[in-house]
Structures are given as C-alpha cells and as structure tokens.
Design an enzyme around this catalytic site. Structure first.
Site, mmCIF file in Angstrom:
data_model
loop_
_atom_site.group_PDB
_atom_site.id
_atom_site.type_symbol
_atom_site.label_atom_id
_atom_site.label_comp_id
_atom_site.label_asym_id
_atom_site.label_seq_id
_atom_site.Cartn_x
_atom_site.Cartn_y
_atom_site.Cartn_z
ATOM 1 N N ASN B 77 -97.054 25.791 -40.784
ATOM 2 C CA ASN B 77 -97.093 26.738 -41.899
ATOM 3 C C ASN B 77 -97.793 26.130 -43.095
ATOM 4 O O ASN B 77 -97.835 24.918 -43.264
ATOM 5 C CB ASN B 77 -95.665 27.155 -42.288
ATOM 6 C CG ASN B 77 -95.003 26.133 -43.183
ATOM 7 O OD1 ASN B 77 -95.144 26.159 -44.402
ATOM 8 N ND2 ASN B 77 -94.285 25.186 -42.590
ATOM 9 N N ASN B 136 -86.953 17.705 -52.111
ATOM 10 C CA ASN B 136 -88.062 17.973 -51.179
ATOM 11 C C ASN B 136 -89.188 16.990 -51.444
ATOM 12 O O ASN B 136 -90.052 17.216 -52.277
ATOM 13 C CB ASN B 136 -88.517 19.426 -51.332
ATOM 14 C CG ASN B 136 -89.622 19.786 -50.348
ATOM 15 O OD1 ASN B 136 -90.245 18.902 -49.754
ATOM 16 N ND2 ASN B 136 -89.875 21.065 -50.191
ATOM 17 N N CYS B 139 -92.831 18.191 -48.223
ATOM 18 C CA CYS B 139 -93.789 19.264 -47.983
ATOM 19 C C CYS B 139 -95.212 18.699 -47.968
ATOM 20 O O CYS B 139 -95.683 18.164 -48.955
ATOM 21 C CB CYS B 139 -93.628 20.324 -49.067
ATOM 22 S SG CYS B 139 -94.603 21.778 -48.753
ATOM 23 N N ASN B 204 -89.187 16.367 -42.432
ATOM 24 C CA ASN B 204 -89.945 17.509 -42.916
ATOM 25 C C ASN B 204 -91.092 17.716 -41.918
ATOM 26 O O ASN B 204 -91.164 17.036 -40.903
ATOM 27 C CB ASN B 204 -90.453 17.243 -44.338
ATOM 28 C CG ASN B 204 -90.660 18.558 -45.094
ATOM 29 O OD1 ASN B 204 -91.295 19.475 -44.585
ATOM 30 N ND2 ASN B 204 -90.124 18.646 -46.304
ATOM 31 N N CYS B 380 -94.218 0.234 -5.593
ATOM 32 C CA CYS B 380 -93.545 1.020 -6.642
ATOM 33 C C CYS B 380 -93.078 0.131 -7.782
ATOM 34 O O CYS B 380 -92.291 -0.795 -7.577
ATOM 35 C CB CYS B 380 -92.352 1.781 -6.058
ATOM 36 S SG CYS B 380 -91.441 2.735 -7.291
ATOM 37 N N CYS B 386 -93.615 9.940 -11.142
ATOM 38 C CA CYS B 386 -93.376 10.908 -10.055
ATOM 39 C C CYS B 386 -92.199 11.805 -10.389
ATOM 40 O O CYS B 386 -92.225 13.001 -10.114
ATOM 41 C CB CYS B 386 -93.180 10.185 -8.721
ATOM 42 S SG CYS B 386 -91.878 8.949 -8.699
ATOM 43 N N CYS B 390 -92.680 15.890 -10.809
ATOM 44 C CA CYS B 390 -92.076 16.669 -9.722
ATOM 45 C C CYS B 390 -91.512 17.974 -10.282
ATOM 46 O O CYS B 390 -90.758 17.958 -11.243
ATOM 47 C CB CYS B 390 -90.956 15.878 -9.048
ATOM 48 S SG CYS B 390 -90.122 16.816 -7.746
#
Lengths: 444, 434
Positions: B77, B136, B139, B204, B380, B386, B390
């Site tokens: 936004n 705040n 922002c 934020n 492995c 995997c 999957c």
C-alpha cells in the site's frame, strides 16, 4: 412439435423446438480464463510425466499447462499443435479418461485428475479464435504426395508434409473433409461446425489441394497414383460395417449406427430428423453410445444398448457408459441379437442372453423381446475394398511403426491401418509419423 | 478451558488479537464493528499533528500478488496516515473507549521529529482515555520522505530520543513500532529500550514493488503513469516478521522487552507461532482487509482449542516457549544425521523429488522403469528439498539415524555426541571438545 416421445414408429419432431439446441449443446463447455488458471494450477509438472507417455501424440502436457499458468495460452497451443495439429478436436473427443487423465498422478492420489482435455481445449480455442495455424512451410521441395482420405490421419499427414515443403493433393470420397470428425463424432462433442472450421484452419498452411468425390477403387487407382506421385498415403478409414447375423436384419428400420450419426451431424434442422420411439442399439463401443445417447436426445422414449459381453468389456469407456446412463439409456449386457421381428418394418427384437464360462461366448437359450421401431448396428466397421497389392494384417492394412505398407512408396494410417486404437488421436499420430517417414524417404 | 484474556504491558484485552494501525482502524464505525465481531483491541490508525490533515493519492493505493485462485498472498500500500482531522479522530477514540472498556484502544502516532510536536499531541490523546500509544517509526513510503515514519525508525538515535520524549510526557504505555527496512532489527529494538519503551511492535511493512505493468512499463499500483514503492504485508511477509521477532526475543539485552507481533497473521496458528517465538500478543491487518472482521471467530476458537489440547491455561504459558530453541547456525548439532524416506504407499509417482534432487541437488533419488522413486543413502545429505517439493504431505519424511548406525554417505557411524561447528576439526578456530 407435431409428434411426441410417445408417437409410434419412426418420427421426426418429437420434442419442442428449443429442446434440440439444449440437448445438443457442448458436452464440455470451454473454460473461462480464470477457471483455466485454477485448473492449470492443479498440475504438478511431473517428471517424465505419465500423461505425456499415455498420449498417442506425445504432447508435452505439463509444459502446455505451465504455459497456460504463465498467461500464455497461445504458446500452450503451439506446444500442443506441434505434436498434434488436430489438438482442438482431440481436446473434444479424446477419451482422456482412458488416456492422459487416467494416469494423471492426481487421479492416482485423489480420483480427480487435472482436466487435461479441457485445458487443451482452452489453449487451442484461444489460438484458433484469432490466429491462423502457426506453422510455416519449408522451401518447396518439388515433391508431390497423394493423400487418400481427408480424415484425421490424412489431414495430419498432409499438414506435416506441407510443412516440410512438399505439395499435397488430398482426395476424399465425400463432399466434405474431416472424416469421422465431421461425420462420425457425437454432435455434442463438436459443436458450432468445429470440424469444418478446424479443417479450414489447418489447410491455411498452404500447399494442400483437396478434391472431393474421389474414392479408391471407384475413380482413383492406386497404381496410377503411385506413378503420378512421389508417395501415396492411404487414410481411407473403414468403409464397411459388420453384419448382425440375426434373422430379419434386412427389415426397414435396421440401419448402421454410423449412417445415423452422419445424418445427424449433417442435419440442418434436428427437428426434421426422424427417430424411433423404441430404439435398440447393438454394440458396445463409442459408436453405440453416440448413437444411443443421440437417439435419446432426439426424443426417443426408450433406448437400449444391447452388448453381448459384460460392461467391463465394452469398448466405450466408463465415462461414456455413465454418459449413456445419465441420459436414460439402458445398457443390457450379456445379450446378443437373435431375430428382428416385424412385417417388412421392424417392430421388435429378440435378444438371447449369453454366458462365457471361459470357453467362448455362448447363447443360453433364454430370450428377451424388446419393442424396437429402430435398430442401430454398431458392432464394428471393416475395411471396404482392399487396395490392390497391399498386404493385410488381420482385417487391416499391414504397416510398419512408421506407416509404410508392403508396397514401395505407399504408406497408410488411421483406422484402415494395423496397430493402434481406432481413435482420432491415434490417427493423427499415425498420419504425422508417416509424413515424417515419407519426408525422410524422399529427402534422404 | 483456556483463558484468552490478555495483559500486554498493563493493557488489558479480551483476547490477544488486536487490529493493527491501518485502514480498518481509521474510524469509529469500523472499530465498533470490529469490537462487536470480537476483536480484543485496536491500534487506531496513525494520527498526525493538529492542522490540515495529510492527503492521499486519489488513484489506487494497493497492489497485490496472488495464488492461482486469486488467493491474496501479499499486499502493498501507498496509503499515508489518517487523512481525517485530528479532533474528529480524538472524539471518536474517546467515544469508543468509553463504550468498550474491556477492549484495548491504543493510538498510533506520527508527528515531526521535534519534542514540541510530541508534547502537543500526547496530552490530547491521553485525554481520550486510550490505553496506550504506539509510535509509528515504520511507515516506509510518503511520510518517510518528510522525515517521519521509517526515516526515524532507521536511525536508532532518533528512536531512542523520541521514545524518551514520549515516556517523559505521558503516563500511557509506549509501544515502539519498528520498521523491517533495516539490516539488523536488534539496533532499533535496543534503542527503543534505552529510550524507555514499554514494548516494541513489529514488523511494519516492507519496501516493495508488487508488480510491473509491462504495457505501461510502470510499477503497480500506477498513478497516472507513475508508481512508487509501497509497504508490503500479508501472508508473504510472515517468515520475515517471525525471524525479527525471534531475534529480539533471544537477544540477551532485549530478551525481556515485550513484543506485539505483526506480519501476515492470518489464522490462529500464525498467532500461536509468533507467540511461541516471544510475542505477547499479535496484531492483524491484511487478513481482515481480505476477509472482513468475522475471521476473529476462527482465530479465538482455534487458539483456544489448541491451548486446551496442549494444556495451556493462559497465553503466558506458551509465549516465548520456542525461544530457547532458536539458536545460531554454529551451535547446530553436526552429528545429527537424517535421511529422506519415501512412503511408497503414499507416493503418487509424480517424480518431483527426483527432478529436484537430480537437477538441482545431490542425485540421491533414483527412479526405476516403473516410476518407483527411492533414496540413495550414500548420496542423501538430508537437505529436505524433496520433502518440500513433494505434493503429498507426509509422503517423504526425514528419518533420524540412531547413534552407531552407519551413515552410508560418509561411511562413518553416527556419533552419540553433540558436536557443532565451534568444535569441528575443519574450523580453524575450533575449540577442542573435551
């Protein structure tokens, strides 16, 4: 609506006017764009995907679905069409439930496959709605090839040959191209004249001439063709129909199912097409189901499919059998035709129950009699007149994997040739592969 | 029966779910409806100084990314702080708080970085009866260009200074909202603590461009042919937010600093996870902006049911419980050996594990002619790729090799001892494990 479903005998206009349009509308309508994205998202993009392996034309299915996901349906269509130029028709008529969708891992996991057929239709419809076929011709080779029969195999072969730069003369016995796509598929699978539009679209590659009214053995001669052309491809289909071998099968009202379907496909006004009040279809394949369901949709009151073995042996897939059931068609298994009843025109049929204890199918002697104003024979088709000098395998033209016949310079594919199921998609694959082999043999 | 009542730095609420400072909390009408729906508290959308309110763009304010069925995964936004007059907001806050005394009403503030500006606004907010304030400092767009919001939050010294001004000028608890648009979340958190903050809230939104319009060659949302970066939020940012919350919770100096967690909380489980990582409560925004206030019913019911199942009576009993298990890489046990195991009954043979391992990893999965996929233990490394690719949950799992069992990849038996990088012979600065 002068008649009704109850009108005795064979009669047209059994339904109200609007009913025909509803009854014969698209069986699987195309996806809206958002629906297609959601459906495409279900594809897992499998490694060495089972669906591709199952596809007779080896379409790279995970790739085209990914292209739909990525917002490029036209590119998806090119992926499809590069393997199968009749991908639009195959999307409509392929028994996907026994091919790609049967082996989809989501069918294995959830009993609900990715709807590959409908996705293919979304892609091909998208491209065909605004573009010519997307292939161009290679530089002219000066070679000329005759293709006999403008059905799926012939069209596929001709298109591939044209793309390699060869000139193709295609001949068909009927007044319209498309073969079974045009004359043999149930109407609700190919609406809005799709078969004819697809032929026109395919032909737009150029280099293909099409002459109607030409049949091998009537006004075409194989030896002449062999001398006039660099190669010949036979895609003549199956012109003959097996006999019932039941007493009275020559009575009026007994017909070949393929002729009924052909009449229906070519009818301008379905209300004018007569159909029996009581219809019995003999056979167990797709043609039997197509004839039975369409009889019902035309307004027949009772439609029965009589099949001599058990349902699981039917050529028609489970989906097709369900389709018949949903439309109210009764499937009477383990019965075979014994006698057609009636005085001049058929009024009923005696069916004998059968059993198979492992030593072959036998009648039990027990008879069931059904009223029947109309009986359709859908017990398989046969090669018509065998082209001279061509070896057969069983009752079909013997061909190698790449479609070569026993005659030098003559290839064959589609229903007339040995090998493969008698499906549109198989025919397309055979035509394509024969074209590649012809090209290789001509160009070295 | 679980008791969801929450006490966060002295601010009481009926449950630990607050609505974050954002459009849903911009006015009385919304907040009353949120409380009626069952939300425990709100952080009122950020107020600015007295005077002409800020203005917003009049074109689109949001951009988004979606899953295939348009499930909203991330939202950004470019909206600024409240664009309604200060006095109107204050009147409405007072009225709502008066009518819902059991709910938390915290007021988000953003005024210029001058002590006078803060001194001016704090008493008028206090007068509404609000339970606390949230600063705040996060922002990332618009206001930051004017030296507020993230412009303050990115400079620890400013955070400390403004927090101190607030603590000195109000009796209300002070929550400092942190921006994630920094390299190390510990620095601003420590600064807030030094300034006397009662708590921090995070994260934020994240600087972001969600998409580019390839016809207009312009970022979305597009305002008359131009776009700007916006603040990213929603489910997509949750992993980033959880890491930042955990970093503060496990850092020695900030370990006791209360945290109100924000970032992609969409279901009860998200809340439980944030709280396990040290948050005292959570704040929600994108989920209500997507589905409406009613989702609180799922959240409270789900959290309550899960607590009952686990035997937790209050949220305090599990808050922070996962923090001791968040550690540095160097302390992970290198002697812990696992191997991928494929449940052949569950496998649907899609081959995604094979493609992933063969093309991009360790060639440790084999494929037979008939599409049976198996793990080659000698290759492995237990990377878990995997498992993650999957499509069938639980089909591939990691099996732990017991001490003494042979690791076929290294041809050595699994050690029963804990051994980490700090002790490893390949580490030049290793300390010998005694």
């Amino acid at each position: 609506m002068p008649n009704s479903q109850m009108t005795p005998g064979i009669a047209p206009a059994r339904l109200e006017d609007g009913a025909y349009e509803d009854n014969f509308s698209d069986l699987h309508p195309g996806y809206a764009p958002h629906e297609a994205l959601v459906a495409a998202d279900r594809c897992y993009f499998c490694h060495d995907a089972p669906c591709t392996t199952a596809c007779p034309t080896d379409i790279d299915i995970p790739m085209f679905i990914r292209q739909i996901q990525a917002g490029m349906p036209d590119e998806a269509a090119k992926t499809i069409l590069s393997q199968n130029i009749l991908g639009g028709m195959c999307a409509r008529v392929c028994p996907t439930e026994t091919l790609c969708e049967e082996v989809c891992v989501r069918e294995t996991a959830e009993g609900k496959p990715v709807e590959i057929g409908r996705l293919q239709r979304f892609a091909t419809d998208s491209l065909m709605s605004h573009a010519d076929q997307p292939f161009t011709r290679a530089e002219s080779t000066g070679k000329k090839i005759a293709v006999i029969g403008a059905g799926p195999a012939g069209l596929s072969c001709a298109h591939r040959l044209a793309s390699h730069g060869h000139d193709v003369d295609m001949f068909d016995g009927r007044a319209k191209a498309g073969g079974l796509n045009e004359f043999g598929i149930a109407a609700y699978k190919s609406t809005n004249d799709f078969a004819a539009r697809e032929v026109e679209w395919l032909m737009s590659i150029g280099g293909i001439s099409l002459t109607y009214g030409k049949r091998l053995g009537e006004n075409l001669d194989l030896a002449t063709l062999q001398s006039d052309y660099d190669a010949v491809f036979l895609s003549i289909g199956l012109a003959g129909v097996n006999a019932l071998r039941a007493d009275g099968e020559d009575k009026d009202g007994v017909r070949d199912a393929v002729d009924f379907i052909s009449d229906l496909r070519q009818a301008d006004d379905l209300a004018k097409l007569p159909v029996g009040r009581n219809v019995v279809v003999i056979g167990g394949g797709m043609t039997a189901v197509d004839a039975a369901v369409q009889s019902k949709l035309l307004g027949a009151e009772n439609v029965t499919i009589s099949y001599r073995r058990t349902r699981d042996k039917m050529g028609a897939s489970g989906f097709e059998q369900d389709l018949a059931a949903v439309h109210g068609v009764r499937i009477l298994e383990n019965t075979q035709p014994k006698r057609v009843l009636g005085n001049g025109k058929c009024e009923g049929i005696e069916l004998e129950y059968t059993t198979d204890d492992g030593s072959g199918l036998k009648g039990t002697g027990e008879i069931v009699t059904l009223p029947a104003d109309q009986i359709f024979k859908a017990i398989g088709q046969t090669l018509g007149e065998t082209p001279e000098g061509v070896k057969l395998e069983g009752r079909k033209i013997a061909v190698t994997d790449s479609g070569a016949t026993s005659l030098s310079g003559v290839w064959a594919g589609g229903d007339c040739a040995s090998g493969g199921d008698d499906l549109t998609v198989t025919a397309v694959a055979e035509g394509r592969d024969a074209a590649e082999d012809i090209n290789k043999s001509l160009m070295g | 029966m679980a008791d969801l009542r929450s006490n966060f730095v002295g601010i009481k609420s009926t449950n630990p779910f607050w609505l974050a400072s954002a459009p849903p909390t911009d006015k009385e009408y919304n907040v009353r409806r949120a409380f009626e729906a069952g939300w425990g508290g709100v952080v009122w959308k950020t107020l600015g100084s007295e005077g002409p309110p800020v203005v917003n763009v009049n074109g689109p304010r949001y951009g988004a990314i979606f899953g295939a069925d348009r499930r909203l995964l991330g939202l950004n936004n470019i909206e600024l702080i409240t664009d309604r007059p200060l006095q109107q907001n204050l009147r409405e806050i007072k009225a709502v708080k008066n009518d819902y005394p059991d709910r938390a009403v915290v007021v988000s503030l953003m005024v210029p970085c001058e002590e006078e500006a803060w001194k001016a606004i704090l008493p008028v907010v206090e007068e509404t009866g609000a339970d606390g304030i949230e600063l705040n400092f996060g922002c990332p767009h618009g206001m930051a260009e004017r030296g507020m919001g993230a412009a303050v939050g990115q400079v620890p010294e400013y955070i400390e200074m403004v927090t101190r001004w607030c603590k000195q000028n109000t009796r209300m608890p002070v929550i400092v909202k942190l921006t994630p648009n920094i390299t190390n979340i510990i620095h601003p958190a420590e600064a807030a603590m030094r300034g006397g903050a009662d708590a921090v809230s995070l994260i934020n939104t994240i600087n972001s461009i969600t998409s580019v319009n390839l016809d207009a060659m312009c970022p979305e949302p597009m305002i008359d042919g131009k776009g700007t970066h916006g603040g990213y939020c929603g489910p997509a940012v949750k992993p980033i937010a959880m890491n930042m919350v955990a970093e503060i919770a496990r850092h020695a100096e900030t370990a006791n600093l209360p945290i109100s967690a924000i970032g992609g909380v969409t279901t009860w489980r998200d809340a439980a996870e944030f709280m396990a990582l040290g948050a005292g409560n959570v704040q929600v925004c994108t989920a209500v902006m997507t589905y409406g206030f009613r989702i609180i019913e799922e959240m409270t019911a789900g959290l309550s049911a899960w607590m009952d199942e686990k035997g937790y009576y209050s949220t305090d009993e599990f808050s922070g419980k996962a923090v001791p298990n968040v550690t540095d890489w160097q302390y992970l046990n290198l002697n812990h050996v696992t191997k991928a195991r494929i449940d052949q009954d569950a496998c649907i043979s899609c081959g995604r594990c094979y493609a992933a391992c063969e093309d991009t990893s360790h060639q440790a999965i084999t494929m037979s002619e008939d599409r049976v996929f198996d793990v080659d233990d000698s290759e492995c490394v237990a990377c878990n790729l995997c498992v993650n690719v999957c499509p069938v949950e639980g089909c591939i799992t990691m099996e732990t090799l017991e001490p003494g069992m042979m690791d076929e990849r290294t041809n050595t038996p699994v050690s029963p001892d804990y051994g980490n990088w700090t002790q490893h012979p390949n580490n030049p600065s290793a300390t010998a494990a005694e």
